[in-house]
Design a protein around this motif. Structure first.
Motif, mmCIF file in Angstrom:
data_model
loop_
_atom_site.group_PDB
_atom_site.id
_atom_site.type_symbol
_atom_site.label_atom_id
_atom_site.label_comp_id
_atom_site.label_asym_id
_atom_site.label_seq_id
_atom_site.Cartn_x
_atom_site.Cartn_y
_atom_site.Cartn_z
ATOM 1 N N ARG A 77 0.847 -1.187 0.000
ATOM 2 C CA ARG A 77 0.000 0.000 0.000
ATOM 3 C C ARG A 77 0.889 1.246 0.000
ATOM 4 N N THR A 78 0.678 2.107 -0.971
ATOM 5 C CA THR A 78 1.483 3.311 -1.130
ATOM 6 C C THR A 78 0.595 4.375 -1.777
ATOM 7 N N PRO A 79 0.839 5.652 -1.508
ATOM 8 C CA PRO A 79 -0.018 6.677 -2.124
ATOM 9 C C PRO A 79 0.028 6.603 -3.650
ATOM 10 N N ARG A 80 -1.081 6.916 -4.267
ATOM 11 C CA ARG A 80 -1.095 6.987 -5.724
ATOM 12 C C ARG A 80 -0.070 8.032 -6.185
ATOM 13 N N SER A 81 0.600 7.746 -7.280
ATOM 14 C CA SER A 81 1.602 8.691 -7.782
ATOM 15 C C SER A 81 1.566 8.734 -9.297
ATOM 16 N N TRP A 82 2.054 9.866 -9.832
ATOM 17 C CA TRP A 82 2.077 10.088 -11.273
ATOM 18 C C TRP A 82 3.383 10.793 -11.630
ATOM 19 N N THR A 83 3.946 10.437 -12.771
ATOM 20 C CA THR A 83 5.161 11.104 -13.247
ATOM 21 C C THR A 83 4.997 11.421 -14.725
ATOM 22 N N THR A 84 5.288 12.649 -15.085
ATOM 23 C CA THR A 84 5.133 13.067 -16.477
ATOM 24 C C THR A 84 6.099 14.208 -16.783
ATOM 25 N N VAL A 85 6.461 14.325 -18.042
ATOM 26 C CA VAL A 85 7.297 15.458 -18.471
ATOM 27 C C VAL A 85 6.435 16.566 -19.082
ATOM 28 N N HIS A 86 5.123 16.388 -19.081
ATOM 29 C CA HIS A 86 4.217 17.358 -19.696
ATOM 30 C C HIS A 86 3.447 18.110 -18.608
ATOM 31 N N ARG A 87 3.621 19.415 -18.574
ATOM 32 C CA ARG A 87 2.956 20.209 -17.538
ATOM 33 C C ARG A 87 1.428 20.117 -17.652
ATOM 34 N N ASP A 88 0.916 20.072 -18.869
ATOM 35 C CA ASP A 88 -0.539 20.012 -19.001
ATOM 36 C C ASP A 88 -1.098 18.729 -18.400
ATOM 37 N N GLU A 89 -0.338 17.637 -18.471
ATOM 38 C CA GLU A 89 -0.781 16.398 -17.836
ATOM 39 C C GLU A 89 -0.738 16.531 -16.314
ATOM 40 N N ALA A 90 0.292 17.211 -15.801
ATOM 41 C CA ALA A 90 0.368 17.435 -14.361
ATOM 42 C C ALA A 90 -0.819 18.283 -13.893
ATOM 43 N N VAL A 91 -1.184 19.279 -14.684
ATOM 44 C CA VAL A 91 -2.342 20.122 -14.361
ATOM 45 C C VAL A 91 -3.614 19.281 -14.312
ATOM 46 N N ASP A 92 -3.800 18.387 -15.284
ATOM 47 C CA ASP A 92 -4.987 17.530 -15.319
ATOM 48 C C ASP A 92 -5.042 16.617 -14.094
ATOM 49 N N ILE A 93 -3.891 16.113 -13.665
ATOM 50 C CA ILE A 93 -3.848 15.232 -12.492
ATOM 51 C C ILE A 93 -4.295 16.000 -11.250
ATOM 52 N N VAL A 94 -3.775 17.219 -11.101
ATOM 53 C CA VAL A 94 -4.147 18.032 -9.938
ATOM 54 C C VAL A 94 -5.643 18.351 -9.970
ATOM 55 N N LYS A 95 -6.181 18.635 -11.134
ATOM 56 C CA LYS A 95 -7.611 18.928 -11.251
ATOM 57 C C LYS A 95 -8.456 17.713 -10.868
ATOM 58 N N ARG A 96 -8.007 16.518 -11.272
ATOM 59 C CA ARG A 96 -8.753 15.304 -10.913
ATOM 60 C C ARG A 96 -8.744 15.091 -9.404
ATOM 61 N N LEU A 97 -7.602 15.341 -8.777
ATOM 62 C CA LEU A 97 -7.532 15.219 -7.324
ATOM 63 C C LEU A 97 -8.411 16.270 -6.651
ATOM 64 N N GLN A 98 -8.390 17.477 -7.187
ATOM 65 C CA GLN A 98 -9.255 18.535 -6.665
ATOM 66 C C GLN A 98 -10.716 18.089 -6.670
ATOM 67 N N ALA A 99 -11.123 17.461 -7.759
ATOM 68 C CA ALA A 99 -12.518 17.022 -7.884
ATOM 69 C C ALA A 99 -12.863 15.966 -6.833
ATOM 70 N N GLU A 100 -11.827 15.258 -6.355
ATOM 71 C CA GLU A 100 -12.033 14.249 -5.303
ATOM 72 C C GLU A 100 -11.857 14.840 -3.908
ATOM 73 N N GLY A 101 -11.589 16.153 -3.850
ATOM 74 C CA GLY A 101 -11.346 16.789 -2.561
ATOM 75 C C GLY A 101 -9.992 16.463 -1.978
ATOM 76 N N LEU A 102 -9.020 16.161 -2.846
ATOM 77 C CA LEU A 102 -7.697 15.722 -2.399
ATOM 78 C C LEU A 102 -6.609 16.681 -2.885
ATOM 79 N N LYS A 103 -5.433 16.529 -2.300
ATOM 80 C CA LYS A 103 -4.266 17.336 -2.662
ATOM 81 C C LYS A 103 -3.155 16.408 -3.136
ATOM 82 N N ALA A 104 -2.110 17.023 -3.687
ATOM 83 C CA ALA A 104 -0.932 16.272 -4.111
ATOM 84 C C ALA A 104 0.303 16.872 -3.455
ATOM 85 N N VAL A 105 1.342 16.078 -3.374
ATOM 86 C CA VAL A 105 2.656 16.564 -2.975
ATOM 87 C C VAL A 105 3.549 16.476 -4.201
#
Length: 326
Positions: free
Chosen positions: A137-165
């Protein structure tokens, strides 16, 4: 000292060198920090004077029998090598440093931790991949070289009421961590070298009580552990957190041991956090962990335990080589 035998001959008449039983021990680091001095004293107390050398001073020299250029070593391979520190540098420099560690292992030298483990741990995305693949068990994680993909990931977490580190892909001691609540919190490309590593933020189990576990593992055993209480959500000792000695449960110990095993670590610092549902998640595995903070809340000598385990492993490695030869 490790009982290690010569390699069988390569193609042709030339015999490739292997460490002798009376060959020296290598300690990779500058020997000047607390850990280097502590390790040096522990080896010397056991009648061993290691060759302490920075990896930055090493390289390759194919005119030598073993093909390596390691100051103080001469023409013979060491019995074993303990890696305390790998310096930073350009991509080419770090590749060469790790190449030296790969070459030692390929030549039959026991290396703690070897380059494969260091590569798996220093790259947080690979650590997350290994942990998830092992079913830990480990926190969900994402790695990308594309800023727009990072933005989409943060937005999806926002919609779930969550944050990212957001963490540097290569980083330690809590440096460069950013709590990301909205896409505007993402660091610019140049600050992350064009690579975004995002890990789901795990809220504290108790409101405003930020803490996690550091469990120190060595050769398949939990050596020591502590709870780190942070002034904020960053719980690294170097960032002002205070430590308290703690005894992990069997389940927590097993989680730490499995996390170290899935990256092939001989010794490691495993960071574990408790979530609000009471369960535990592995945050990171450190292949070159600091233990001076842990030592301050531990009654016995951690360094001595590590050195004894390392020498036992070197001896067992040499015995295995003898059996293979026979």
């Amino acid at each position: 000292m490790a009982d290690i035998t010569p390699l069988a001959s390569n193609s042709g008449d030339r015999t490739q060198p292997r460490p002798r039983r009376d060959a020296p021990i290598l300690l990779f680091g500058d020997g000047k920090d607390w850990h280097g001095k502590s390790l040096g004293r522990a080896f010397e107390a056991r009648g061993i004077a290691p060759i302490t050398v920075p990896l930055g001073a090493c390289g390759f020299d194919t005119t030598k029998p073993h093909g390596l250029a390691i100051p103080g070593l001469g023409d013979e391979l060491p019995a074993a090598a303990f890696v305390r520190f790998v310096p930073g540098g350009s991509f080419e420099q770090v590749t060469m440093y790790l190449g030296v560690l790969h070459a030692l292992r390929d030549s039959g030298v026991l290396v703690w931790n070897d380059a494969r483990t260091i590569e798996a741990c220093v790259d947080k995305s690979t650590t997350s991949f290994r942990l998830a693949k092992a079913g830990l068990r480990t926190p969900r994680s994402w790695t990308t070289v594309h800023r727009d993909e990072a933005v989409d990931i943060v937005k999806r977490l926002q919609a779930e009421g969550l944050k990212a580190v957001q963490k540097p892909l290569f980083g330690a001691q809590g440096n460069g961590l950013v709590l990301v609540e909205t896409p505007d919190d993402l660091a610019p490309d140049e600050e992350v070298n064009g690579t975004y590593y995002l890990q789901e933020f795990v809220p504290p189990a108790l409101d405003d009580q930020y803490q996690d576990w550091r469990i120190f593992v060595c050769r398949g055993q939990v050596v020591a552990a502590m709870l780190r209480h942070g002034l904020s959500w960053i719980t690294n000792i170097k960032q002002g957190a205070r430590a308290k000695a703690a005894i992990p449960s069997q389940d927590l110990s097993d989680m730490a041991l499995n996390a170290a095993a899935c990256v092939g670590a001989d010794y490691a610092g495993v960071d574990v956090i408790q979530s609000r549902d009471g369960g535990f998640l592995v945050l990171e595995v450190n292949s070159m962990p600091a233990w001076n903070g842990l030592q301050k809340v531990t009654k016995f000598g951690i360094t001595e335990q590590v050195v004894d385990a390392f020498l036992d492993a070197a001896f067992a490695h040499g015995q295995a080589a003898e059996r293979d030869k026979a």
